[in-house]
Motif scaffolding. Structure first.
Motif, PDB file in Angstrom:
ATOM      1  N   UNK A 177       0.838  -1.199   0.000  1.00  0.00           N
ATOM      2  CA  UNK A 177       0.000   0.000   0.000  1.00  0.00           C
ATOM      3  C   UNK A 177       0.875   1.252   0.000  1.00  0.00           C
ATOM      4  N   UNK A 178       1.862   1.285   0.892  1.00  0.00           N
ATOM      5  CA  UNK A 178       2.711   2.470   0.988  1.00  0.00           C
ATOM      6  C   UNK A 178       3.532   2.669  -0.280  1.00  0.00           C
ATOM      7  N   UNK A 179       4.001   1.585  -0.875  1.00  0.00           N
ATOM      8  CA  UNK A 179       4.763   1.700  -2.126  1.00  0.00           C
ATOM      9  C   UNK A 179       3.879   2.253  -3.240  1.00  0.00           C
ATOM     10  N   UNK A 180       2.635   1.776  -3.314  1.00  0.00           N
ATOM     11  CA  UNK A 180       1.692   2.277  -4.316  1.00  0.00           C
ATOM     12  C   UNK A 180       1.402   3.749  -4.071  1.00  0.00           C
ATOM     13  N   UNK A 181       1.192   4.110  -2.808  1.00  0.00           N
ATOM     14  CA  UNK A 181       0.923   5.503  -2.459  1.00  0.00           C
ATOM     15  C   UNK A 181       2.111   6.385  -2.807  1.00  0.00           C
ATOM     16  N   UNK A 182       3.317   5.922  -2.483  1.00  0.00           N
ATOM     17  CA  UNK A 182       4.514   6.715  -2.787  1.00  0.00           C
ATOM     18  C   UNK A 182       4.665   6.930  -4.289  1.00  0.00           C
ATOM     19  N   UNK A 183       4.451   5.878  -5.046  1.00  0.00           N
ATOM     20  CA  UNK A 183       4.608   5.977  -6.500  1.00  0.00           C
ATOM     21  C   UNK A 183       3.517   6.862  -7.110  1.00  0.00           C
ATOM     22  N   UNK A 184       2.260   6.596  -6.767  1.00  0.00           N
ATOM     23  CA  UNK A 184       1.138   7.363  -7.326  1.00  0.00           C
ATOM     24  C   UNK A 184       1.142   8.799  -6.829  1.00  0.00           C
ATOM     25  N   UNK A 185       1.422   8.973  -5.548  1.00  0.00           N
ATOM     26  CA  UNK A 185       1.434  10.314  -4.970  1.00  0.00           C
ATOM     27  C   UNK A 185       2.510  11.187  -5.559  1.00  0.00           C
ATOM     28  N   UNK A 186       3.667  10.602  -5.804  1.00  0.00           N
ATOM     29  CA  UNK A 186       4.769  11.364  -6.396  1.00  0.00           C
ATOM     30  C   UNK A 186       4.389  11.845  -7.790  1.00  0.00           C
ATOM     31  N   UNK A 187       3.709  10.986  -8.556  1.00  0.00           N
ATOM     32  CA  UNK A 187       3.276  11.380  -9.902  1.00  0.00           C
ATOM     33  C   UNK A 187       2.167  12.428  -9.838  1.00  0.00           C
ATOM     34  N   UNK A 188       1.398  12.422  -8.749  1.00  0.00           N
ATOM     35  CA  UNK A 188       0.299  13.368  -8.606  1.00  0.00           C
ATOM     36  C   UNK A 188       0.698  14.659  -7.924  1.00  0.00           C
ATOM     37  N   UNK A 189       1.971  14.819  -7.640  1.00  0.00           N
ATOM     38  CA  UNK A 189       2.447  16.045  -7.018  1.00  0.00           C
ATOM     39  C   UNK A 189       2.152  16.147  -5.523  1.00  0.00           C
ATOM     40  N   UNK A 190       1.889  15.025  -4.884  1.00  0.00           N
ATOM     41  CA  UNK A 190       1.594  15.012  -3.445  1.00  0.00           C
ATOM     42  C   UNK A 190       2.907  14.841  -2.679  1.00  0.00           C
ATOM     43  N   UNK A 191       3.034  15.570  -1.600  1.00  0.00           N
ATOM     44  CA  UNK A 191       4.211  15.421  -0.733  1.00  0.00           C
ATOM     45  C   UNK A 191       3.994  14.179   0.135  1.00  0.00           C
ATOM     46  N   UNK A 192       4.304  13.030  -0.436  1.00  0.00           N
ATOM     47  CA  UNK A 192       3.984  11.740   0.157  1.00  0.00           C
ATOM     48  C   UNK A 192       4.601  11.578   1.542  1.00  0.00           C
ATOM     49  N   UNK A 193       5.881  11.834   1.669  1.00  0.00           N
ATOM     50  CA  UNK A 193       6.549  11.627   2.967  1.00  0.00           C
ATOM     51  C   UNK A 193       6.000  12.569   4.029  1.00  0.00           C
ATOM     52  N   UNK A 194       5.608  13.784   3.628  1.00  0.00           N
ATOM     53  CA  UNK A 194       5.009  14.724   4.586  1.00  0.00           C
ATOM     54  C   UNK A 194       3.678  14.185   5.097  1.00  0.00           C
ATOM     55  N   UNK A 195       2.898  13.588   4.207  1.00  0.00           N
ATOM     56  CA  UNK A 195       1.615  13.009   4.613  1.00  0.00           C
ATOM     57  C   UNK A 195       1.842  11.848   5.568  1.00  0.00           C
ATOM     58  N   UNK A 196       2.795  10.982   5.246  1.00  0.00           N
ATOM     59  CA  UNK A 196       3.086   9.831   6.111  1.00  0.00           C
ATOM     60  C   UNK A 196       3.559  10.313   7.481  1.00  0.00           C
ATOM     61  N   UNK A 197       4.406  11.343   7.501  1.00  0.00           N
ATOM     62  CA  UNK A 197       4.844  11.921   8.795  1.00  0.00           C
ATOM     63  C   UNK A 197       3.653  12.480   9.567  1.00  0.00           C
ATOM     64  N   UNK A 198       2.738  13.144   8.849  1.00  0.00           N
ATOM     65  CA  UNK A 198       1.541  13.718   9.466  1.00  0.00           C
ATOM     66  C   UNK A 198       0.697  12.638  10.146  1.00  0.00           C
TER      67      UNK A 198
END
Length: 152
Positions: free
Chosen positions: A99-120
């Protein structure tokens, strides 16, 4: 789309946290505590729910490993109970990492600050086995833990 949905289905969906978002298919309610910040404002609720569940699963594994370490202190056996916790939870670990790998990959392509969200959401627990626990784990599990489930 079907592959993505299948990858995000949990082996233990009945034991997921009761949280503030509701999954359309599962009826599972997820109060992820994700405040709409700059990092997370563009994340759909169902995606946030999947990430929350993945992090929750990893925290449950982390707690199980910590209980194993406590038992080892009392019993004098080093690493065995931690390794048992990793072995018993390996499906949940792999599921959460997917799940996290999919989120990181998709989020990065969508311009989402993935690691910031995970930290949040409290961050991703470090599930690196201690050297004592690693000695009890089969080699393929050790490789999988080092690579977070990715094929080497």
């Amino acid at each position: 789309m079907m592959q993505k949905e299948a990858a995000l289905r949990s082996p233990n969906a009945a034991h997921m946290p009761a949280t503030g978002l509701t999954g359309a298919r599962t009826g599972l309610r997820v109060d992820c505590g994700l405040k709409k910040s700059m990092a997370s404002e563009r994340i759909p609720a169902d995606i946030a729910q999947c990430v929350v569940i993945a992090l929750w699963l990893l925290r449950q594994v982390e707690a199980s490993v910590a209980r194993g370490a406590e038992l080892e202190k009392r019993s004098g056996v080093r690493g065995k109970y931690q390794a048992d916790a990793f072995m018993k939870n390996r499906d949940n670990i792999q599921y959460a990492w997917r799940i996290l790998a999919t989120f990181r990959k998709s989020g990065a392509h969508g311009g989402i600050e993935v690691e910031a969200v995970i930290r949040e959401l409290g961050g991703e627990p470090d599930l690196t086995p201690t050297p004592e626990a690693a000695a009890w784990l089969p080699p393929e599990i050790q490789r999988s833990m080092r690579s977070k489930g990715r094929c080497e």
